[in-house]
Design a protein around this motif. Structure first.
Motif, PDB file in Angstrom:
ATOM      1  N   ILE A  89     155.855  70.388   7.365  1.00 38.59           N
ATOM      2  CA  ILE A  89     155.683  71.832   7.262  1.00 38.59           C
ATOM      3  C   ILE A  89     154.439  72.127   6.438  1.00 38.59           C
ATOM      4  N   ALA A  90     153.890  73.322   6.630  1.00 40.85           N
ATOM      5  CA  ALA A  90     152.687  73.736   5.908  1.00 40.85           C
ATOM      6  C   ALA A  90     153.055  74.729   4.808  1.00 40.85           C
ATOM      7  N   HIS A  91     152.110  74.967   3.924  1.00 40.00           N
ATOM      8  CA  HIS A  91     152.301  75.965   2.878  1.00 40.00           C
ATOM      9  C   HIS A  91     150.938  76.452   2.422  1.00 40.00           C
ATOM     10  N   VAL A 106     158.467  71.793   0.576  1.00 39.76           N
ATOM     11  CA  VAL A 106     157.378  70.984   1.136  1.00 39.76           C
ATOM     12  C   VAL A 106     157.583  69.517   0.788  1.00 39.76           C
ATOM     13  N   PHE A 107     157.944  69.253  -0.467  1.00 38.91           N
ATOM     14  CA  PHE A 107     158.170  67.868  -0.891  1.00 38.91           C
ATOM     15  C   PHE A 107     159.301  67.225  -0.095  1.00 38.91           C
ATOM     16  N   SER A 146     141.147  74.893  -0.215  1.00 37.45           N
ATOM     17  CA  SER A 146     141.591  76.072  -0.955  1.00 37.45           C
ATOM     18  C   SER A 146     143.002  76.476  -0.553  1.00 37.45           C
ATOM     19  N   ASP A 147     143.799  76.852  -1.530  1.00 34.75           N
ATOM     20  CA  ASP A 147     145.131  77.402  -1.302  1.00 34.75           C
ATOM     21  C   ASP A 147     146.033  76.484  -0.492  1.00 34.75           C
ATOM     22  N   ARG A 148     145.957  75.207  -0.768  1.00 32.78           N
ATOM     23  CA  ARG A 148     146.829  74.236  -0.093  1.00 32.78           C
ATOM     24  C   ARG A 148     147.430  73.276  -1.119  1.00 32.78           C
ATOM     25  N   PHE A 149     147.798  73.780  -2.281  1.00 36.51           N
ATOM     26  CA  PHE A 149     148.243  72.922  -3.381  1.00 36.51           C
ATOM     27  C   PHE A 149     149.426  72.034  -2.988  1.00 36.51           C
TER      28      PHE A 149
END
Length: 254
Positions: A89-91, A106-107, A146-149
């Motif tokens: 999955i993405a975030h 996500v983990f 960017s914005d994909r921590f």
């Protein structure tokens, strides 16, 4: 070349997008495909497509984040020659706007899900004198996005799990590699754009496509072609490697 005759192949998230393209191609090359999916209708559609073309396929409903469920499904499968850890999955978000619940989700899917499937498959491969593992990493495991921590965290873990498994099981005739795609045009991408940019979808699609120096997103079938090579006997000398398939994103963006 690239024949997979009667190779028992497990593909997580094999009902749509990249996973579906891999499932269809591997079946066409002779593999006996097992799809693990949360989306049962998508999995069944993929199975029906494969069967209609004369291939061999089955599907199980499975949440890869649930270890007990994964072990139960793999026990039913019995023999695994090839494992493709594709489910994920993405975030979107940096550290400060990534809630703990999102981070954990996500983990659990992207990291623990891979761990669970590896844990279930490797003993079966050892009992069968070897096998091939292919993990789906990402360019996010190699460069800062960017914005994909949380997403980057998870794919970095996939990359290093790949190296570790390759090192630990090379003497058991188990090869383990990973693929790192850039953006791939899948239904997920279309849904993401429609949800987040409903008023300028075409503009955003063009903008996201242009981030690859080659000027477009990848096709799922292109990722599947690389997966086929890495899982075939022709790639028998390759293990512990990451393969970016990114339209030049990593090396040519400057």
């Amino acid at each position: 070349m690239f024949a997979l005759d009667n190779k028992s192949t497990v593909i997580t998230g094999g009902g749509s997008g990249i996973g579906r393209a891999i499932s269809v191609l591997f079946a066409r090359q002779g593999a006996s495909v097992t799809i693990l999916e949360l989306n049962e209708s998508a999995a069944q559609n993929a199975v029906e497509e494969i069967l209609a073309a004369g291939g061999k396929a089955q599907a199980f409903s499975c949440n890869v984040a649930d270890q007990a469920q994964v072990k139960e499904v793999f026990a039913k499968i019995g023999k695994v020659d090839i494992l493709i850890n594709n489910a994920g999955i993405a975030h979107v978000g940096n550290l400060e706007n990534t809630p703990e619940a999102d981070f954990d989700k996500v983990f659990n899917v992207n990291v623990k899900g891979v761990y669970n499937c590896l844990s279930a498959a490797i003993p079966l491969m050892k009992a069968n004198d070897g096998g091939v593992i292919l993990n789906m990493a990402s360019i996010a495991s190699s460069v800062g996005l960017s914005d994909r921590f949380a997403y980057s965290m998870s794919k970095g873990a996939v990359l290093t799990m790949t190296f570790s498994v390759a090192k630990d099981y090379v003497k058991q005739n188990i090869r383990c590699n990973c693929i790192s795609p850039a953006r791939v045009h899948t239904p997920f991408v279309d849904g993401f754009i429609a949800k987040n940019y409903p008023d300028n979808q075409e503009e955003m699609f063009a903008k996201l496509s242009a981030t690859q120096p080659i000027g477009r997103m990848a096709k799922p079938e292109e990722i599947a072609n690389l997966a086929l090579y890495l899982c075939s006997d022709e790639a028998g000398f390759i293990t512990g490697s990451d393969y970016p398939i990114d339209g030049g994103f990593i090396k040519l963006n400057s």
